[in-house]
Design a protein around this motif. Structure first.
Motif, short mmCIF file in Angstrom:
data_model
loop_
_atom_site.label_atom_id
_atom_site.label_comp_id
_atom_site.label_asym_id
_atom_site.label_seq_id
_atom_site.Cartn_x
_atom_site.Cartn_y
_atom_site.Cartn_z
N GLY A 42 30.40 47.61 52.31
CA GLY A 42 29.53 48.62 52.90
C GLY A 42 29.02 48.24 54.27
O GLY A 42 29.04 49.04 55.22
N GLU A 43 28.58 46.99 54.42
CA GLU A 43 28.08 46.51 55.70
C GLU A 43 29.19 46.48 56.74
O GLU A 43 29.00 46.85 57.90
CB GLU A 43 27.46 45.13 55.53
CG GLU A 43 26.79 44.62 56.79
CD GLU A 43 26.11 43.28 56.58
OE1 GLU A 43 25.93 42.58 57.60
OE2 GLU A 43 25.77 42.93 55.44
N LEU A 44 30.37 46.05 56.33
CA LEU A 44 31.51 46.00 57.24
C LEU A 44 31.85 47.39 57.77
O LEU A 44 32.11 47.56 58.96
CB LEU A 44 32.72 45.40 56.51
CG LEU A 44 33.99 45.28 57.34
CD1 LEU A 44 34.49 43.84 57.31
CD2 LEU A 44 35.06 46.20 56.81
N LEU A 45 31.81 48.39 56.89
CA LEU A 45 32.19 49.75 57.28
C LEU A 45 31.17 50.43 58.20
O LEU A 45 31.48 51.46 58.80
CB LEU A 45 32.43 50.61 56.03
CG LEU A 45 33.59 50.15 55.16
CD1 LEU A 45 33.68 51.01 53.90
CD2 LEU A 45 34.90 50.16 55.92
N GLU A 46 30.00 49.86 58.33
CA GLU A 46 29.00 50.43 59.23
C GLU A 46 29.28 50.12 60.70
O GLU A 46 28.75 50.77 61.58
CB GLU A 46 27.59 49.94 58.85
CG GLU A 46 27.08 50.56 57.57
CD GLU A 46 27.06 52.09 57.62
OE1 GLU A 46 26.58 52.65 58.61
OE2 GLU A 46 27.55 52.71 56.65
N ARG A 47 30.13 49.16 60.95
CA ARG A 47 30.39 48.76 62.34
C ARG A 47 31.73 49.33 62.80
O ARG A 47 32.75 49.18 62.14
CB ARG A 47 30.38 47.24 62.44
CG ARG A 47 28.98 46.72 62.04
CD ARG A 47 28.72 45.30 62.32
NE ARG A 47 29.03 44.90 63.68
CZ ARG A 47 29.40 43.68 63.98
NH1 ARG A 47 29.50 42.75 63.06
NH2 ARG A 47 29.66 43.36 65.23
N ALA A 48 31.71 49.96 63.96
CA ALA A 48 32.89 50.65 64.50
C ALA A 48 34.08 49.71 64.64
O ALA A 48 35.22 50.09 64.35
CB ALA A 48 32.56 51.30 65.84
N ARG A 49 33.85 48.48 65.09
CA ARG A 49 34.95 47.53 65.29
C ARG A 49 35.71 47.27 64.00
O ARG A 49 36.92 47.18 63.96
CB ARG A 49 34.41 46.20 65.85
CG ARG A 49 35.48 45.15 66.06
CD ARG A 49 36.40 45.64 67.18
NE ARG A 49 37.52 44.77 67.41
CZ ARG A 49 38.76 45.01 66.97
NH1 ARG A 49 39.02 46.06 66.24
NH2 ARG A 49 39.75 44.22 67.27
N TRP A 50 34.97 47.15 62.90
CA TRP A 50 35.59 46.84 61.61
C TRP A 50 36.20 48.07 60.96
O TRP A 50 37.20 47.97 60.26
CB TRP A 50 34.59 46.12 60.71
CG TRP A 50 34.15 44.85 61.36
CD1 TRP A 50 32.92 44.57 61.86
CD2 TRP A 50 34.98 43.72 61.68
NE1 TRP A 50 32.93 43.32 62.45
CE2 TRP A 50 34.17 42.78 62.35
CE3 TRP A 50 36.32 43.42 61.45
CZ2 TRP A 50 34.67 41.56 62.79
CZ3 TRP A 50 36.81 42.20 61.89
CH2 TRP A 50 35.99 41.29 62.55
N ARG A 51 35.61 49.25 61.22
CA ARG A 51 36.26 50.48 60.74
C ARG A 51 37.62 50.63 61.41
O ARG A 51 38.60 50.99 60.77
CB ARG A 51 35.39 51.71 61.01
CG ARG A 51 34.16 51.79 60.13
CD ARG A 51 33.49 53.15 60.18
NE ARG A 51 33.21 53.65 61.51
CZ ARG A 51 32.12 53.34 62.22
NH1 ARG A 51 31.20 52.53 61.74
NH2 ARG A 51 31.95 53.86 63.42
N GLU A 52 37.69 50.33 62.70
CA GLU A 52 38.95 50.39 63.44
C GLU A 52 39.99 49.48 62.79
O GLU A 52 41.15 49.86 62.62
CB GLU A 52 38.72 49.99 64.90
CG GLU A 52 39.97 50.03 65.75
CD GLU A 52 40.52 51.43 65.94
OE1 GLU A 52 41.75 51.54 66.10
OE2 GLU A 52 39.75 52.40 65.92
N LEU A 53 39.57 48.28 62.41
CA LEU A 53 40.48 47.36 61.75
C LEU A 53 40.94 47.92 60.40
O LEU A 53 42.12 47.84 60.06
CB LEU A 53 39.83 45.99 61.55
CG LEU A 53 40.68 44.95 60.83
CD1 LEU A 53 41.95 44.63 61.61
CD2 LEU A 53 39.86 43.70 60.55
#
Length: 112
Positions: A42-53
């Motif tokens: 959940g925390e990872l998906l809140e950041r645009a850089r990690w959603r891109e990954l």
């Protein structure tokens, strides 16, 4: 010198490149995570850089349970649903233009 923010961005970018090049869906999917994914997702998906990954990896590994869980969570999120729908649609369109998942699989094999 670089500011703390510049260092953090550089670190994230480097880590994302390493993750993208070394991602192994068989190891990621075999972790015995709960149905909603691992606690950190959940925390990872809140950041645009990690959603891109996540979108990039999902396009390469559409059968990954972890990545499918991540995409489903993004599609269900009011804050990210439109972005996720657009990005996953782009991935499906690119796969169709490339001749489907067998071509994508072949390209993945050649990259190793």
């Amino acid at each position: 010198g670089d500011s703390e923010e510049q260092i953090a961005v550089s670190f994230d970018d480097t880590l994302a490149v390493l993750c993208a090049s070394r991602f192994d869906p068989s190891r990621a999917d075999g972790a015995g995570d709960p149905p909603g994914g691992p606690p950190w997702l959940g925390e990872l998906l809140e950041r645009a850089r990690w959603r891109e990954l996540v979108y990039t990896l999902h396009a390469r590994h559409p059968s990954s349970a972890l990545l499918n869980t991540a995409v489903q969570r993004l599609l269900a999120s009011p804050a990210h649903a439109a972005e996720a729908a657009e990005r996953t649609s782009e991935s499906r369109d690119a796969a169709a233009l490339a001749g489907g998942s067998s071509v994508a699989h072949l390209l993945d094999c050649l990259a190793d």
